[in-house]
Design a protein around this motif. Structure first.
Motif, PDB file in Angstrom:
ATOM      1  N   TYR A  49       4.305   1.940 -11.690  1.00 29.16           N
ATOM      2  CA  TYR A  49       3.793   2.877 -10.692  1.00 29.16           C
ATOM      3  C   TYR A  49       4.916   3.458  -9.851  1.00 29.16           C
ATOM      4  N   ALA A  50       4.782   4.762  -9.535  1.00 33.00           N
ATOM      5  CA  ALA A  50       5.682   5.375  -8.557  1.00 33.00           C
ATOM      6  C   ALA A  50       5.106   5.067  -7.177  1.00 33.00           C
ATOM      7  N   ASP A 265      -9.363   2.335  -5.595  1.00 28.46           N
ATOM      8  CA  ASP A 265     -10.029   3.094  -6.660  1.00 28.46           C
ATOM      9  C   ASP A 265     -11.553   2.966  -6.624  1.00 28.46           C
ATOM     10  N   LEU A 278      -2.453   4.645  -6.338  1.00 22.94           N
ATOM     11  CA  LEU A 278      -2.273   3.365  -5.654  1.00 22.94           C
ATOM     12  C   LEU A 278      -1.697   3.568  -4.250  1.00 22.94           C
ATOM     13  N   ASN A 279      -0.828   4.570  -4.102  1.00 25.06           N
ATOM     14  CA  ASN A 279      -0.313   4.851  -2.747  1.00 25.06           C
ATOM     15  C   ASN A 279      -1.472   5.126  -1.790  1.00 25.06           C
TER      16      ASN A 279
END
Ligand SMILES: Cc1cc2nc3c(=O)[nH]c(=O)nc-3n(C[C@H](O)[C@H](O)[C@H](O)COP(=O)(O)OP(=O)(O)OC[C@H]3O[C@@H](n4cnc5c(N)ncnc54)[C@H](O)[C@@H]3O)c2cc1C
Length: 377
Positions: A49-50, A265, A278-279
């Protein structure tokens, strides 16, 4: 008899575990419902993930940030259009050490699990328990959300995201690269530290082609990939299996009710092209933690008025990100010539637009909102 927990969190993904640790620091008694692990499946989650600097600061404060080998700083970003347009970002121009960090999913989950194990305020549960507040962190297919009768408005994208790991002939130099082509979005995210030469692939591909790419022998898949990225990192070799996710934009109609709230989510889904899902979920956890921390002393954690403050604070942020990613996806999905010209012309103009470009970069880095609440603790 008083409920044994102040808060029961359903779902021990990244958002659920992070929230459990955050609330435990406030001396709340937390029950965290974890499902039994799925039967061993190959390499586990191949995604990386970023994560932006706000997410990193939160995870660092909870001592759950993975070590350097599993969190590669992104010092440059290249986004290529389908007709010569491109946009470049650099950490140096933004005066920051990194634009984002590419974090391996499994080591991050492991760090969070370890931190949870050493936190006496958190009890792992195998089924839900009574509590003043139930937080639903069960991901996009949440059963509890349905049980609470919350409509979940879903718009499916005609694409699937293929993820995999690859070793490359050339070092990535800490640069994240992305190509928009014929309605598909290809991303190569740097792994293995600044000098590494492995990448995480996220290739959002229109449906019939996704099937075909998943079924190709490894060598042919690598050749297709090489052609799609214009040989940017030399020869590439798959080092993991390929996994695929269907993609959707979704939003829960209500995020809270008396004694319950949604996060991550379970509340919202966005296209992964901007690496923000996710951020957003971690920002939910941070905001819910702040609202509970600042509550009037007579309010219980499940007080609906309190939970509405959280919903109000987060909903606009999430909507703005959903519109942005959706707009980009739609813009690049239009095959007709005027659209191709317009988007590539727009990219060139944007690349030269100093202040606008800086503002967008800071939004994506999560720097427009300081991590409220963290510094007070
Ligand atoms: C291909 C792809 C790439 C992505 N890349 C990025 C990126 O670069 N950056 C980024 O920020 N985001 C990214 N995302 C988004 C990111 O994956 C999600 O936003 C994130 O995983 C959401 O975390 P979560 O904890 O809310 O939900 P989940 O990760 O879905 O976790 C939910 C947890 O709840 C458990 N659960 C489910 N039902 C129950 C139940 N009834 N009882 C108890 N437990 C239950 C599940 O087993 C799971 O452990 C990407 C998504 C995709 C598909």
């Amino acid at each position: 008899m008083a409920a044994p927990y102040d808060v029961c969190i359903r779902g021990a993904g990244i958002v659920g575990r992070t929230l459990a640790l955050l609330l435990a620091r406030d001396r709340l008694r937390v029950g965290l419902v974890d499902t039994p692990p799925a039967p061993a499946s190959g390499t586990g989650d191949v995604r990386a993930y970023a994560l932006n600097s706000a997410s990193r600061e939160l995870l660092l404060a909870l001592r759950a940030w993975p070590d350097e080998s599993h969190a590669t700083p992104v010092t440059g970003m290249e986004v290529h259009g389908d007709d010569g347009g491109s946009v470049h970002f650099s950490a140096e121009a933004q005066h920051v050490p990194a634009l984002a960090w590419i974090v391996d999913v499994e080591p991050l989950l492991a760090r969070l699990a370890e931190a949870v194990r050493f936190q006496p305020q958190v009890t792992l549960l195998d089924s839900p328990a009574p509590a003043s507040l139930t937080v639903v962190c069960e991901g996009r297919a949440s059963a509890t959300r349905a049980e609470f009768g919350v409509p979940f408005h879903v718009v499916a994208y005609p694409q699937r995201a293929i993820a995999a790991r690859l070793a490359c002939e050339l070092p990535h130099g800490g640069v994240a690269r992305q190509w928009f082509q014929d309605g598909n979005v290809l991303g190569l995210l740097p792994l293995g530290g600044p000098q590494g030469n492995s990448v995480a692939l996220v290739w959002s591909v229109l449906e019939p082609r996704a099937d075909e790419l998943m079924a190709l022998p490894a060598g042919e898949f690598e050749s297709r990939l090489l052609a799609a990225c214009g040989n940017a990192l030399g020869r590439m070799k798959l080092t993991s299996e390929r996994m695929a996710w269907s993609l959707q934009r979704a939003q829960a109609e209500r995020w809270c009710g008396p004694g319950w709230v949604l996060a991550g989510d379970a509340a919202h889904n966005v296209h992964p092209l901007a690496g923000q899902g996710l951020n957003l979920g971690l920002a939910d956890a941070r905001e819910l933690g702040r609202v509970l921390h600042e509550r009037e002393y007579w309010r219980a954690p499940g007080d609906e008025k309190l939970l509405r403050r959280y919903e109000r604070a987060r909903k606009m942020d999430v909507l703005a990100m959903a519109w942005t990613t959706d707009g980009l996806q739609q813009l690049f999905a239009q095959p007709a010539e005027p659209w191709a010209w317009l988007r590539n012309w727009g990219m060139r103009g944007f690349d030269r637009s100093g202040p606008v470009k800086r503002w967008v970069a800071r939004q994506a880095m999560g720097r427009e909102r300081p991590p409220s609440g963290m510094e007070r603790r």
